[in-house]
Design a protein around this motif. Sequence first.
Motif, PDB file in Angstrom:
ATOM      1  N   GLN A   1       0.760  -1.298  -0.179  1.00 19.43           N
ATOM      2  CA  GLN A   1      -0.001  -0.051  -0.118  1.00 19.43           C
ATOM      3  C   GLN A   1       0.966   1.180  -0.029  1.00 19.43           C
ATOM      4  O   GLN A   1       1.732   1.210   0.763  1.00 19.43           O
ATOM      5  CB  GLN A   1      -1.057   0.044   1.151  1.00 19.43           C
ATOM      6  CG  GLN A   1      -1.857  -1.228   1.329  1.00 19.43           C
ATOM      7  CD  GLN A   1      -2.680  -0.905   2.510  1.00 19.43           C
ATOM      8  OE1 GLN A   1      -2.610  -0.398   3.365  1.00 19.43           O
ATOM      9  NE2 GLN A   1      -3.796  -2.042   2.587  1.00 19.43           N
TER      10      GLN A   1
ATOM     11  N   ALA B   1      -8.670  -3.440   5.087  1.00 23.00           N
ATOM     12  CA  ALA B   1      -7.509  -3.230   4.794  1.00 23.00           C
ATOM     13  C   ALA B   1      -6.744  -4.499   4.269  1.00 23.00           C
ATOM     14  O   ALA B   1      -6.101  -4.286   3.483  1.00 23.00           O
ATOM     15  CB  ALA B   1      -6.733  -2.684   5.971  1.00 23.00           C
ATOM     16  N   LYS B   2      -7.025  -5.552   4.902  1.00 19.85           N
ATOM     17  CA  LYS B   2      -6.527  -6.737   4.296  1.00 19.85           C
ATOM     18  C   LYS B   2      -6.980  -7.170   2.905  1.00 19.85           C
ATOM     19  O   LYS B   2      -6.216  -7.537   2.078  1.00 19.85           O
ATOM     20  CB  LYS B   2      -6.693  -8.133   5.321  1.00 19.85           C
ATOM     21  CG  LYS B   2      -5.860  -7.873   6.485  1.00 19.85           C
ATOM     22  CD  LYS B   2      -5.982  -9.245   7.399  1.00 19.85           C
ATOM     23  CE  LYS B   2      -5.215  -9.181   8.645  1.00 19.85           C
ATOM     24  NZ  LYS B   2      -5.295 -10.347   9.368  1.00 19.85           N
TER      25      LYS B   2
ATOM     26  N   CYS C   1      -3.343   4.860   0.424  1.00 19.34           N
ATOM     27  CA  CYS C   1      -4.072   3.735   0.424  1.00 19.34           C
ATOM     28  C   CYS C   1      -3.908   3.162   2.044  1.00 19.34           C
ATOM     29  O   CYS C   1      -4.996   2.868   2.456  1.00 19.34           O
ATOM     30  CB  CYS C   1      -3.623   2.614  -0.301  1.00 19.34           C
ATOM     31  SG  CYS C   1      -3.771   3.051  -1.978  1.00 19.34           S
ATOM     32  N   THR C   2      -3.035   3.183   2.610  1.00 20.63           N
ATOM     33  CA  THR C   2      -2.535   2.872   4.069  1.00 20.63           C
ATOM     34  C   THR C   2      -3.739   3.881   4.939  1.00 20.63           C
ATOM     35  O   THR C   2      -4.201   3.419   5.864  1.00 20.63           O
ATOM     36  CB  THR C   2      -1.080   3.266   4.523  1.00 20.63           C
ATOM     37  OG1 THR C   2      -0.648   2.430   3.707  1.00 20.63           O
ATOM     38  CG2 THR C   2      -1.008   2.819   5.763  1.00 20.63           C
TER      39      THR C   2
ATOM     40  N   THR D   1      -6.515   5.350   4.033  1.00 22.93           N
ATOM     41  CA  THR D   1      -7.859   5.043   3.636  1.00 22.93           C
ATOM     42  C   THR D   1      -8.067   3.675   4.331  1.00 22.93           C
ATOM     43  O   THR D   1      -9.376   3.395   5.044  1.00 22.93           O
ATOM     44  CB  THR D   1      -8.012   4.888   2.183  1.00 22.93           C
ATOM     45  OG1 THR D   1      -7.781   6.059   1.600  1.00 22.93           O
ATOM     46  CG2 THR D   1      -9.443   4.433   1.849  1.00 22.93           C
ATOM     47  N   ALA D   2      -7.233   2.947   4.138  1.00 17.34           N
ATOM     48  CA  ALA D   2      -7.276   1.360   5.031  1.00 17.34           C
ATOM     49  C   ALA D   2      -7.618   1.518   6.617  1.00 17.34           C
ATOM     50  O   ALA D   2      -8.282   0.817   6.922  1.00 17.34           O
ATOM     51  CB  ALA D   2      -6.117   0.293   4.402  1.00 17.34           C
ATOM     52  N   GLN D   3      -6.840   2.212   7.203  1.00 19.55           N
ATOM     53  CA  GLN D   3      -7.093   2.495   8.516  1.00 19.55           C
ATOM     54  C   GLN D   3      -8.287   2.956   8.769  1.00 19.55           C
ATOM     55  O   GLN D   3      -8.543   2.661  10.201  1.00 19.55           O
ATOM     56  CB  GLN D   3      -5.861   3.497   9.155  1.00 19.55           C
ATOM     57  CG  GLN D   3      -4.398   2.834   8.881  1.00 19.55           C
ATOM     58  CD  GLN D   3      -3.471   3.958   9.416  1.00 19.55           C
ATOM     59  OE1 GLN D   3      -3.502   5.319   9.310  1.00 19.55           O
ATOM     60  NE2 GLN D   3      -2.257   3.430   9.582  1.00 19.55           N
TER      61      GLN D   3
ATOM     62  N   LEU E   1      -8.092  -4.931   0.575  1.00 22.21           N
ATOM     63  CA  LEU E   1      -7.325  -3.936  -0.048  1.00 22.21           C
ATOM     64  C   LEU E   1      -5.998  -4.231  -0.598  1.00 22.21           C
ATOM     65  O   LEU E   1      -5.620  -4.279  -1.563  1.00 22.21           O
ATOM     66  CB  LEU E   1      -7.568  -2.416   0.498  1.00 22.21           C
ATOM     67  CG  LEU E   1      -6.845  -1.460  -0.386  1.00 22.21           C
ATOM     68  CD1 LEU E   1      -7.775  -1.151  -1.715  1.00 22.21           C
ATOM     69  CD2 LEU E   1      -6.921   0.021   0.516  1.00 22.21           C
ATOM     70  N   ASN E   2      -5.098  -4.769   0.566  1.00 27.05           N
ATOM     71  CA  ASN E   2      -3.823  -5.244   0.395  1.00 27.05           C
ATOM     72  C   ASN E   2      -3.568  -6.361  -0.784  1.00 27.05           C
ATOM     73  O   ASN E   2      -2.932  -6.398  -1.594  1.00 27.05           O
ATOM     74  CB  ASN E   2      -3.171  -5.275   1.736  1.00 27.05           C
ATOM     75  CG  ASN E   2      -1.598  -5.121   1.326  1.00 27.05           C
ATOM     76  OD1 ASN E   2      -0.849  -4.533   0.697  1.00 27.05           O
ATOM     77  ND2 ASN E   2      -1.143  -6.358   2.256  1.00 27.05           N
TER      78      ASN E   2
END
Length: 75
Positions: free
Chosen positions: A25, A41-42, A29-30, A32-34, A44-45
């Motif tokens: 990420q 988040a997993k 992206c990090t 947004t995932a948080q 997305l990754n």
Amino acid sequence: MKRKLLEYILGLLFTLSISGAASAQCSICTKTAQQLGEKPAKGLNTGILYLAFMPLAIVGFLGYRWWRSNRDEVV
């Protein structure tokens, strides 16, 4: 030849086995995932890694073919 093929297969398996632990990420992206939570988040990754694999595999294959064709001409 068989040894090189075995090394290639083992390298590929090793790469695929650690891909789950890889972080693919960017900073945006990090962040947004948080905000989404751990499970999204997993996902997305994993999606980023999935989308990045095929272009990298194609470039690697073309590079190998180019290297092999040039190596055969010199020898």
